[in-house]
Every structure is written in C-alpha cells, then in structure tokens.
Design an enzyme around this catalytic site. Sequence first.
Site, PDB file in Angstrom:
ATOM      1  N   GLY A  27       0.836  -1.213   0.000  1.00 56.79           N
ATOM      2  CA  GLY A  27       0.000   0.000   0.000  1.00 56.79           C
ATOM      3  C   GLY A  27       0.859   1.246   0.000  1.00 56.79           C
ATOM      4  O   GLY A  27       2.012   1.234  -0.448  1.00 56.79           O
ATOM      5  N   ASP A  45       1.657  -8.632  -1.030  1.00 58.33           N
ATOM      6  CA  ASP A  45       0.350  -8.127  -0.586  1.00 58.33           C
ATOM      7  C   ASP A  45      -0.681  -9.233  -0.804  1.00 58.33           C
ATOM      8  O   ASP A  45      -0.469 -10.145  -1.608  1.00 58.33           O
ATOM      9  CB  ASP A  45      -0.034  -6.869  -1.387  1.00 58.33           C
ATOM     10  CG  ASP A  45      -1.008  -5.971  -0.643  1.00 58.33           C
ATOM     11  OD1 ASP A  45      -0.590  -4.910  -0.144  1.00 58.33           O
ATOM     12  OD2 ASP A  45      -2.202  -6.347  -0.543  1.00 58.33           O
ATOM     13  N   HIS A  58       4.252   5.894  20.026  1.00 57.28           N
ATOM     14  CA  HIS A  58       4.019   6.493  18.701  1.00 57.28           C
ATOM     15  C   HIS A  58       2.528   6.838  18.576  1.00 57.28           C
ATOM     16  O   HIS A  58       1.774   6.202  17.858  1.00 57.28           O
ATOM     17  CB  HIS A  58       4.460   5.503  17.617  1.00 57.28           C
ATOM     18  CG  HIS A  58       4.172   5.964  16.227  1.00 57.28           C
ATOM     19  ND1 HIS A  58       4.715   7.109  15.694  1.00 57.28           N
ATOM     20  CD2 HIS A  58       3.384   5.439  15.252  1.00 57.28           C
ATOM     21  CE1 HIS A  58       4.280   7.252  14.459  1.00 57.28           C
ATOM     22  NE2 HIS A  58       3.465   6.256  14.171  1.00 57.28           N
TER      23      HIS A  58
END
Length: 311
Positions: free
Chosen positions: A9, A32, A175
């Site tokens: 992606g 993927d 994060h």
Amino acid sequence: MKVTIVGAGNVGATCADAIAYRRIASEIVLLDIREGFAEGKALDIMQTQTTLGFNTKVSGSTNDYSKTAGSDVVVITSGIPRKPGMTREELIGINAGIVKSVAESLLQHSPNAIVVVVSNPMDTMTYLTLKATGLPKNRVIGMGGALDSSRFKTYLSQALDKPANDIHGMVIGGHGDTTMIPLTRLAAYNGVPVSEFLSAEKLDKVAADTMVGGATLTALLGTSAWYAPGASVAYLVDSILNDQKKMIPCSVFLEGEYGQSDICIGVPCIIGKNGIEKIVDIDLNADEKAKFAKSADAVRAMNADLKSVLA
Ligand SMILES: NC(=O)c1ccc[n+]([C@@H]2O[C@H](COP(=O)([O-])OP(=O)(O)OC[C@H]3O[C@@H](n4cnc5c(N)ncnc54)[C@H](O)[C@@H]3O)[C@@H](O)[C@H]2O)c1
C-alpha cells in the site's frame, strides 16, 4: 542484501521505492494479499530504474512467501486503518491477527531476518511480534520515532527559519498523538540549544504540532501519510543493512531501561547489522521522566488488548 516489504500500500510501496532508488538493497520483494497489486507496484518501480539510475531488483508477489526466502530485513506494513464505528480493541484485534500471521510466515522463509514493524498501533504490534515469534529483542524493531523525529525537525526548522539538515532532535515515547515526547530541551541548531533562539511558547507550539503531525496529514489527505513514513523506514533499513550504527529512536523491548520493563516503546537506539545494537539510556529530567511513565502506561493499556491474540 534482500528486503521484503509486506503490504504494498501507500507506506510499503513508498518504502520500496526509496530503498530502490537510494540503492540500499540489491533485491526487494513486495508482498500483498490483493491479487496483482504488489506485482503492479514492483513493475512500476522497476520502470524507474533507467531514469533514476539504480539496478535494484524489485519484484511483487500475491501472498507467495516462498519469494521472500532469505531476506535480511523484513518490513511489516500490512494492516487496516481504523474505520468509523470501530473500537480501538476491534482494530487491535484485526491488525494483531494480520501482523502475527505475517510475521510467522516471513520467518518460516527468512529465519535470520531482522523484523521492522510499521503497522499501527505500532508499539503494540511490535510487542506482539516479539512475543508471538520469540525472537531475540535485538531483531524486532518498531518504526515510529524516526518519523516523529523527522516531523519534529521539520517544524523546528520552520520555526527557526534555518535549514532542516542543520537541526538535531529526537522524539521518544509511544508512537501516538498523546504519547510521544518531543525532546525540546535536547534539540539543537548546529550544536546550539534551540532554546537560545525560540521562546518557550514557540517551542511548546513546535512540540504540539509534532504530536499531531500524523493527524494533521490524515485530515488533509483523508488517509495517513506515506512519503515521510516510507522514507523513515528506508532510513532505518539503511542503518541495518549498511551497519551504519546511527542513533535512531525506535520502539524496542525494555528490560529496566528508562524505568520500564515488559513493554516496547520508543527510545534512542544504535541501529546496525544486528538490529538493535544498543539502547541509549539518556538522563531525562523530572518532567520528561513523568511524561515517559505516562506514555508507557498508555502503551501498556493497549497491550492489554492483545491477551486473546497471545493466548
Ligand atoms: N509506524 C508509523 O510511523 C506509521 C506511519 C504511517 C502508517 N503506519 C501504519 O502502516 C500501515 C499501512 O499504512 P498504509 O497507509 O500503507 O495502508 P494501505 O491500506 O495503503 O496499505 C496496507 C496494505 O496492506 C495489505 N494487507 C492487508 N492485510 C494483509 C495481509 N494479511 N498480508 C499482506 N498484505 C496485507 C493491504 O492489501 C494494503 O495494500 C497502517 O497500519 C498504518 O496505520 C504506520
């Protein structure tokens, strides 16, 4: 030097592109689950070889892990973004299932690889990868701090009106918008503390802008960013494959450092051919220590949602 990137992606493909044109690896495999998607992205990148002047071999695969065999570094960007109405627990459950099965499939074919985790919530996915695979802690690295630090330095350079590459600064902690800690006290412009040039109010604004850096882009783009995330992964992979021993804030498993244990969270690390070569345990002041402890509590609360996946 072979790198596999799972998830072709936005972030995965951008990372492959940066690794290829900067000649960081000789071979890249993009994988993927979407039929033909990784193959298409790989072919598109390969067709920039002659214009950008690199010879890295880039290939794509639809879920065939045999193509990833013998990778030195594997990067996990597969996952889904949070959808309207979805709880955090549901998102963690879905992405945890994906990350765990992807990590296991990768390691079957590349048992010696260093694993870089990008999928969100990244600190929790890094912890899951470490626990689910049983890998030594030097081989599981969460990428988040490199990106957050690059955003911090960009905002600092804009506030100072000075070149970004003259600025040094780090973001540690979780994060996430509320968990990351931009270390303004230690940030410097060519070795001079930035507090010499910027008022406390301006520094607070830089820190606040950094913390919502991802959300600002999501609001503008309608999805999360990819150029800076992809470049940050490439920067990390470069330090591993070329044994650069750069100090990069990464999410790593702590065993007492920064007063924390049994958690993966962002701290400065020396990154080289063995992955995490060293955790740099710097002296934080009381305010930074309190923020770090609060950040760790938030990450730990998310990790609690992994119980069913790790059971
Ligand atoms: N750590 C960071 O700093 C950072 C920065 C940006 C994005 N992210 C995270 O990275 C992830 C990817 O973001 P993106 O913008 O590239 O998303 P994207 O939707 O563009 O790409 C994700 C890809 O993963 C693939 N995928 C899903 N399940 C898979 C599986 N089981 N096996 C193989 N491929 C699979 C999808 O088909 C898709 O192509 C997200 O979780 C995002 O939140 C992290």
